[in-house]
Scaffold this motif. Structure first.
Motif, PDB file in Angstrom:
ATOM      1  N   ALA A  11     -15.224  24.539   3.421  1.00 49.72           N
ATOM      2  CA  ALA A  11     -15.408  25.819   4.109  1.00 49.72           C
ATOM      3  C   ALA A  11     -15.229  25.647   5.613  1.00 49.72           C
ATOM      4  O   ALA A  11     -14.618  26.487   6.277  1.00 49.72           O
ATOM      5  CB  ALA A  11     -16.772  26.406   3.785  1.00 49.72           C
ATOM      6  N   LEU A  53     -22.555  25.680  -6.085  1.00 48.38           N
ATOM      7  CA  LEU A  53     -21.616  26.641  -5.508  1.00 48.38           C
ATOM      8  C   LEU A  53     -20.174  26.231  -5.779  1.00 48.38           C
ATOM      9  O   LEU A  53     -19.313  27.090  -5.985  1.00 48.38           O
ATOM     10  CB  LEU A  53     -21.878  26.780  -4.007  1.00 48.38           C
ATOM     11  CG  LEU A  53     -21.155  27.869  -3.257  1.00 48.38           C
ATOM     12  CD1 LEU A  53     -21.335  29.231  -3.915  1.00 48.38           C
ATOM     13  CD2 LEU A  53     -21.629  27.920  -1.816  1.00 48.38           C
ATOM     14  N   ILE A  57     -17.222  28.666  -7.213  1.00 51.10           N
ATOM     15  CA  ILE A  57     -15.931  28.848  -6.547  1.00 51.10           C
ATOM     16  C   ILE A  57     -14.780  28.511  -7.491  1.00 51.10           C
ATOM     17  O   ILE A  57     -13.762  29.211  -7.511  1.00 51.10           O
ATOM     18  CB  ILE A  57     -15.881  28.031  -5.245  1.00 51.10           C
ATOM     19  CG1 ILE A  57     -16.829  28.697  -4.231  1.00 51.10           C
ATOM     20  CG2 ILE A  57     -14.466  27.917  -4.695  1.00 51.10           C
ATOM     21  CD1 ILE A  57     -17.037  27.927  -2.966  1.00 51.10           C
ATOM     22  N   VAL A  68     -11.437  30.443  -0.718  1.00 54.65           N
ATOM     23  CA  VAL A  68     -12.735  30.843  -0.192  1.00 54.65           C
ATOM     24  C   VAL A  68     -12.647  30.989   1.329  1.00 54.65           C
ATOM     25  O   VAL A  68     -12.022  30.170   2.004  1.00 54.65           O
ATOM     26  CB  VAL A  68     -13.832  29.829  -0.600  1.00 54.65           C
ATOM     27  CG1 VAL A  68     -13.635  28.470   0.026  1.00 54.65           C
ATOM     28  CG2 VAL A  68     -15.195  30.366  -0.288  1.00 54.65           C
ATOM     29  N   ASP A  70     -15.727  32.075   3.119  1.00 51.94           N
ATOM     30  CA  ASP A  70     -17.030  31.477   3.341  1.00 51.94           C
ATOM     31  C   ASP A  70     -17.919  31.808   2.159  1.00 51.94           C
ATOM     32  O   ASP A  70     -17.577  32.664   1.335  1.00 51.94           O
ATOM     33  CB  ASP A  70     -17.657  31.883   4.674  1.00 51.94           C
ATOM     34  CG  ASP A  70     -17.869  33.377   4.831  1.00 51.94           C
ATOM     35  OD1 ASP A  70     -18.062  33.797   5.972  1.00 51.94           O
ATOM     36  OD2 ASP A  70     -17.873  34.132   3.855  1.00 51.94           O
ATOM     37  N   ALA A  71     -19.015  31.091   2.056  1.00 49.64           N
ATOM     38  CA  ALA A  71     -19.893  31.266   0.903  1.00 49.64           C
ATOM     39  C   ALA A  71     -21.286  30.802   1.279  1.00 49.64           C
ATOM     40  O   ALA A  71     -21.446  29.915   2.121  1.00 49.64           O
ATOM     41  CB  ALA A  71     -19.377  30.451  -0.278  1.00 49.64           C
ATOM     42  N   TYR A  78     -25.438  34.060  -4.791  1.00 49.98           N
ATOM     43  CA  TYR A  78     -24.424  33.546  -3.880  1.00 49.98           C
ATOM     44  C   TYR A  78     -23.524  34.708  -3.494  1.00 49.98           C
ATOM     45  O   TYR A  78     -23.213  35.569  -4.312  1.00 49.98           O
ATOM     46  CB  TYR A  78     -23.541  32.493  -4.563  1.00 49.98           C
ATOM     47  CG  TYR A  78     -24.195  31.172  -4.833  1.00 49.98           C
ATOM     48  CD1 TYR A  78     -24.695  30.385  -3.800  1.00 49.98           C
ATOM     49  CD2 TYR A  78     -24.274  30.679  -6.128  1.00 49.98           C
ATOM     50  CE1 TYR A  78     -25.266  29.148  -4.056  1.00 49.98           C
ATOM     51  CE2 TYR A  78     -24.841  29.441  -6.398  1.00 49.98           C
ATOM     52  CZ  TYR A  78     -25.335  28.686  -5.355  1.00 49.98           C
ATOM     53  OH  TYR A  78     -25.898  27.466  -5.615  1.00 49.98           O
ATOM     54  N   ARG A  79     -23.101  34.751  -2.238  1.00 46.09           N
ATOM     55  CA  ARG A  79     -22.042  35.658  -1.797  1.00 46.09           C
ATOM     56  C   ARG A  79     -20.851  34.766  -1.454  1.00 46.09           C
ATOM     57  O   ARG A  79     -20.969  33.834  -0.663  1.00 46.09           O
ATOM     58  CB  ARG A  79     -22.428  36.460  -0.569  1.00 46.09           C
ATOM     59  CG  ARG A  79     -21.254  37.310  -0.035  1.00 46.09           C
ATOM     60  CD  ARG A  79     -21.593  38.045   1.238  1.00 46.09           C
ATOM     61  NE  ARG A  79     -22.670  38.988   1.030  1.00 46.09           N
ATOM     62  CZ  ARG A  79     -22.524  40.248   0.626  1.00 46.09           C
ATOM     63  NH1 ARG A  79     -21.313  40.706   0.389  1.00 46.09           N
ATOM     64  NH2 ARG A  79     -23.551  41.036   0.482  1.00 46.09           N
ATOM     65  N   VAL A  80     -19.719  35.050  -2.088  1.00 45.82           N
ATOM     66  CA  VAL A  80     -18.500  34.286  -1.829  1.00 45.82           C
ATOM     67  C   VAL A  80     -17.460  35.261  -1.307  1.00 45.82           C
ATOM     68  O   VAL A  80     -17.061  36.187  -2.001  1.00 45.82           O
ATOM     69  CB  VAL A  80     -17.987  33.581  -3.109  1.00 45.82           C
ATOM     70  CG1 VAL A  80     -16.703  32.817  -2.807  1.00 45.82           C
ATOM     71  CG2 VAL A  80     -19.057  32.661  -3.684  1.00 45.82           C
ATOM     72  N   TRP A  82     -13.756  35.925  -0.406  1.00 46.43           N
ATOM     73  CA  TRP A  82     -12.550  35.349  -1.000  1.00 46.43           C
ATOM     74  C   TRP A  82     -11.319  36.042  -0.456  1.00 46.43           C
ATOM     75  O   TRP A  82     -11.288  37.267  -0.357  1.00 46.43           O
ATOM     76  CB  TRP A  82     -12.648  35.550  -2.518  1.00 46.43           C
ATOM     77  CG  TRP A  82     -11.667  34.796  -3.323  1.00 46.43           C
ATOM     78  CD1 TRP A  82     -10.506  35.274  -3.853  1.00 46.43           C
ATOM     79  CD2 TRP A  82     -11.761  33.436  -3.728  1.00 46.43           C
ATOM     80  NE1 TRP A  82      -9.876  34.290  -4.566  1.00 46.43           N
ATOM     81  CE2 TRP A  82     -10.636  33.150  -4.496  1.00 46.43           C
ATOM     82  CE3 TRP A  82     -12.707  32.430  -3.497  1.00 46.43           C
ATOM     83  CZ2 TRP A  82     -10.416  31.888  -5.043  1.00 46.43           C
ATOM     84  CZ3 TRP A  82     -12.493  31.181  -4.034  1.00 46.43           C
ATOM     85  CH2 TRP A  82     -11.353  30.924  -4.798  1.00 46.43           C
ATOM     86  N   ASP A  91     -15.510  40.328  -1.802  1.00 46.55           N
ATOM     87  CA  ASP A  91     -16.832  39.719  -1.732  1.00 46.55           C
ATOM     88  C   ASP A  91     -17.389  39.654  -3.148  1.00 46.55           C
ATOM     89  O   ASP A  91     -17.638  40.684  -3.772  1.00 46.55           O
ATOM     90  CB  ASP A  91     -17.777  40.540  -0.847  1.00 46.55           C
ATOM     91  CG  ASP A  91     -17.498  40.371   0.635  1.00 46.55           C
ATOM     92  OD1 ASP A  91     -16.566  39.637   0.984  1.00 46.55           O
ATOM     93  OD2 ASP A  91     -18.232  40.958   1.441  1.00 46.55           O
TER      94      ASP A  91
END
Length: 105
Positions: A11, A53, A57, A68, A70-71, A78-80, A82, A91
Motif C-alpha cells: 500500500a 487483510l 484483497i 488497492v 488503500d485499506a 475493513y474498508r478497501v 480499489w 470502496d
C-alpha cells in the motif's frame, strides 16, 4: 515477510506511484487514528479473530480486476479502496471477522 506487513508495504509503494496522491483524500485518507487501527488489525489477525487483510484483497482482486489504493480497519469492518482496470474507484466494505463483502460502492 508476514502477509499483513507485505500488504502495508504494498500500500505504501502504491501511494508513492505518480497519480496515487490524487486518488486519496488529503495526506491520510484513512484518518488520523489509522496507525492505532493498524495495530488493532494486526492483533486481531494474530489472535485469529480477524481475517488477514491480504486475503480480503486477494478475494476482491479475483472478483474485480484492479489494484488497492488503500485499506484499513474501520470498526468491525475493513474498508478497501480499489481502482478498477477501467479507471473506476470502488470502496469495498468487508466484515473483518468473516471476510464477507458487505458492500461495494
Amino acid at each position: 515477510m508476514k502477509p499483513i506487513h507485505f500488504l502495508f508495504a504494498a500500500a505504501l509503494a502504491a501511494a508513492a506511484l505518480p497519480g496515487a496522491a490524487s486518488a486519496q483524500r488529503g495526506p491520510d485518507s484513512l484518518g488520523a487514528d489509522w496507525r492505532a487501527r493498524q495495530d488493532q488489525a494486526r492483533g486481531g489477525v494474530q489472535s485469529g479473530r480477524l481475517v488477514p487483510l491480504s486475503r480480503v484483497i486477494e478475494q476482491i482482486g479475483r472478483r474485480t480486476p484492479g489494484r488497492v489504493l488503500d485499506a484499513g480497519l474501520e470498526g468491525p469492518n475493513y474498508r478497501v479502496r480499489w481502482a478498477t482496470t477501467d479507471g473506476r474507484r470502488i470502496d469495498f466494505i468487508v466484515d473483518a471477522q468473516t471476510g464477507q463483502i458487505l458492500s461495494a460502492n
